[in-house]
Design an enzyme around this catalytic site. Structure first.
Site, PDB file in Angstrom:
ATOM      1  N   ASP A  68     -40.694  27.828  -2.750  1.00  0.00           N
ATOM      2  CA  ASP A  68     -39.763  28.199  -3.827  1.00  0.00           C
ATOM      3  C   ASP A  68     -39.641  29.725  -3.800  1.00  0.00           C
ATOM      4  OD1 ASP A  68     -38.194  27.931  -6.255  1.00  0.00           O
ATOM      5  OD2 ASP A  68     -39.929  28.634  -7.373  1.00  0.00           O
ATOM      6  N   SER A  69     -38.775  30.255  -4.655  1.00  0.00           N
ATOM      7  CA  SER A  69     -38.664  31.708  -4.761  1.00  0.00           C
ATOM      8  C   SER A  69     -39.896  32.306  -5.453  1.00  0.00           C
ATOM      9  CB  SER A  69     -37.422  32.056  -5.573  1.00  0.00           C
ATOM     10  OG  SER A  69     -37.503  31.452  -6.852  1.00  0.00           O
ATOM     11  N   TYR A  94     -33.735  33.617  -6.508  1.00  0.00           N
ATOM     12  CA  TYR A  94     -32.780  33.096  -5.535  1.00  0.00           C
ATOM     13  C   TYR A  94     -31.424  32.791  -6.191  1.00  0.00           C
ATOM     14  CZ  TYR A  94     -36.012  32.102  -1.596  1.00  0.00           C
ATOM     15  OH  TYR A  94     -36.872  32.181  -0.522  1.00  0.00           O
ATOM     16  N   GLY A  95     -31.463  32.498  -7.487  1.00  0.00           N
ATOM     17  CA  GLY A  95     -30.290  31.953  -8.178  1.00  0.00           C
ATOM     18  C   GLY A  95     -29.051  32.825  -8.151  1.00  0.00           C
ATOM     19  N   CYS A 153     -37.081  23.986  -4.811  1.00  0.00           N
ATOM     20  CA  CYS A 153     -36.187  24.938  -5.444  1.00  0.00           C
ATOM     21  C   CYS A 153     -34.782  24.349  -5.356  1.00  0.00           C
ATOM     22  CB  CYS A 153     -36.268  26.255  -4.674  1.00  0.00           C
ATOM     23  SG  CYS A 153     -35.015  27.454  -5.114  1.00  0.00           S
ATOM     24  N   GLU A 205     -40.617  33.683 -15.022  1.00  0.00           N
ATOM     25  CA  GLU A 205     -41.443  34.478 -14.092  1.00  0.00           C
ATOM     26  C   GLU A 205     -42.195  35.578 -14.830  1.00  0.00           C
ATOM     27  OE1 GLU A 205     -42.219  34.520 -10.734  1.00  0.00           O
ATOM     28  OE2 GLU A 205     -41.149  32.646 -10.421  1.00  0.00           O
ATOM     29  N   CYS A 261     -33.631  23.289 -12.141  1.00  0.00           N
ATOM     30  CA  CYS A 261     -34.332  24.455 -11.578  1.00  0.00           C
ATOM     31  C   CYS A 261     -35.816  24.153 -11.746  1.00  0.00           C
ATOM     32  CB  CYS A 261     -33.950  25.725 -12.337  1.00  0.00           C
ATOM     33  SG  CYS A 261     -34.956  27.171 -11.879  1.00  0.00           S
ATOM     34  N   THR A 262     -36.586  24.383 -10.698  1.00  0.00           N
ATOM     35  CA  THR A 262     -37.996  23.969 -10.758  1.00  0.00           C
ATOM     36  C   THR A 262     -38.833  24.868 -11.679  1.00  0.00           C
ATOM     37  OG1 THR A 262     -38.340  25.186  -8.703  1.00  0.00           O
ATOM     38  CG2 THR A 262     -38.014  22.801  -8.531  1.00  0.00           C
ATOM     39  N   HIS A 263     -38.256  25.954 -12.150  1.00  0.00           N
ATOM     40  CA  HIS A 263     -38.954  26.753 -13.166  1.00  0.00           C
ATOM     41  C   HIS A 263     -38.926  26.062 -14.541  1.00  0.00           C
ATOM     42  CE1 HIS A 263     -38.609  30.008 -10.240  1.00  0.00           C
ATOM     43  NE2 HIS A 263     -39.323  30.794 -11.021  1.00  0.00           N
TER      44      HIS A 263
HETATM   45  N1  DGL Z   1     -36.898  27.661  -8.986  1.00  0.00           N
HETATM   46  C1  DGL Z   1     -35.693  27.880  -8.299  1.00  0.00           C
HETATM   47  C2  DGL Z   1     -34.651  26.814  -8.517  1.00  0.00           C
HETATM   48  O1  DGL Z   1     -35.030  25.690  -8.642  1.00  0.00           O
HETATM   49  C3  DGL Z   1     -35.161  29.274  -8.205  1.00  0.00           C
HETATM   50  C4  DGL Z   1     -34.974  30.095  -9.403  1.00  0.00           C
HETATM   51  C5  DGL Z   1     -34.580  31.490  -8.942  1.00  0.00           C
HETATM   52  O2  DGL Z   1     -35.320  32.053  -8.139  1.00  0.00           O
HETATM   53  O3  DGL Z   1     -33.514  31.956  -9.358  1.00  0.00           O
HETATM   54  O4  DGL Z   1     -33.492  27.010  -8.524  1.00  0.00           O
END
Ligand code: DGL
Length: 270
Positions: free
Chosen positions: A13-14, A45-46, A76, A157, A189-191
């Site tokens: 992931d990022s 990454y978004g 991600c 984050e 989003c996995t966050h």
């Molecule tokens: N956790 C990631 C996702 O599922 C990326 C979030 C990011 O880095 O912007 O999209």
């Protein structure tokens, strides 16, 4: 050719978001070796271009292949939407590639036929339109309402979850008229599983909140079982790599995986 049961599962992931997937995988498959890569140097990454995310993903895949991973889990949504097809092609003979979007599409199409379903995610994921394209192909009469929520991943984050600020930002986003009354909301989003409580508090039981980390772990388990690739290691090992060491990442990783965890730095470019 890494496709052997005793080889590790690679997950990337990022940043910390993919740890929600890694944790779900570890809980469901405790005898697997695991390599996690958080691309903290390029977070978030978004808001990156598709080409940039593809380049990062290929670099990370090289690291995971070198470490003999039998499967690469793109933990991600942004990278799953930008780089899944490319990575599959790139590592074809050496490892399998799993993304976090397809298992959720399958779950939603089975459980929410004819429903109003929401999606929140990064700009990259929402703009890719991948969820609506894949849902349309399945023809289940699901209406998808998507909203980019770019503040959420950086907020998480920075350790802002389960507090007043995160609750206010979540409420502001979820009140957006483009979402409307929903039967279910996909955490795209996995966050976001880290703020699932705030999201559930906002809906007060009216809307089911769907956590992709659990669905992705279940799908990976079925896949490894069907391919004869499940491991039964008596002393499974987990290693955590980051492209840029930060204390906050180490602290978050320990929240998920315990105080003895060692974080290893691994630069993607010199
Ligand atoms: N956790 C990631 C996702 O599922 C990326 C979030 C990011 O880095 O912007 O999209």
């Amino acid at each position: 050719m890494n496709k052997l049961p005793e080889n590790p599962i690679g997950i990337f992931d990022s940043g910390i978001g993919g740890l929600t997937v890694a944790h779900a995988i570890k809980s469901l498959m405790p005898h697997e070796h695991m390599i996690y890569f958080g691309d903290t140097a390029h977070l978030p990454y978004g808001d990156k271009s598709e080409a940039a995310i593809q380049a990062f993903s290929v670099k990370i895949a090289n690291v995971l292949l070198q470490k003999k991973c039998k499967v690469i889990v793109i933990a991600c949504h942004s990278a799953s939407s930008a780089a899944f097809e490319l990575l599959k092609e790139y590592v074809r003979h050496e490892a399998h590639v799993i993304n976090v979007i397809d298992p959720m599409i399958e779950f939603v199409s089975q459980k929410f036929s004819g429903a109003q379903v929401g999606l929140i995610g990064t700009k990259r994921t929402v703009q890719s339109d991948v969820y609506s394209k894949k849902l349309k192909e399945l023809n289940k009469n699901i209406t998808l309402h998507s909203l980019a929520t770019p503040l959420l991943a950086p907020m998480i984050e920075e350790g802002f979850f389960n507090n007043k600020i995160s609750g206010d930002i979540v409420a502001q986003y979820l009140s957006d008229s483009s979402l409307g009354e929903l039967d279910a909301l996909i955490l795209g989003c996995t966050h976001y599983p880290l703020i699932k409580k705030e999201i559930e508090d906002f809906y007060k039981g009216r809307t089911q909140v769907l956590d992709s980390s659990l669905v992705a772990a279940q799908s990976l388990h079925s896949f490894l079982l069907s391919e004869g690739l499940l491991n039964n290691a008596s002393k499974p090992e987990s290693h955590f790599f980051v492209s840029d060491y930060t204390e906050s990442f180490e602290a978050s990783t320990r929240l998920f995986f315990g105080q003895n965890l060692r974080l290893e730095a691994h630069r993607l470019w010199d």
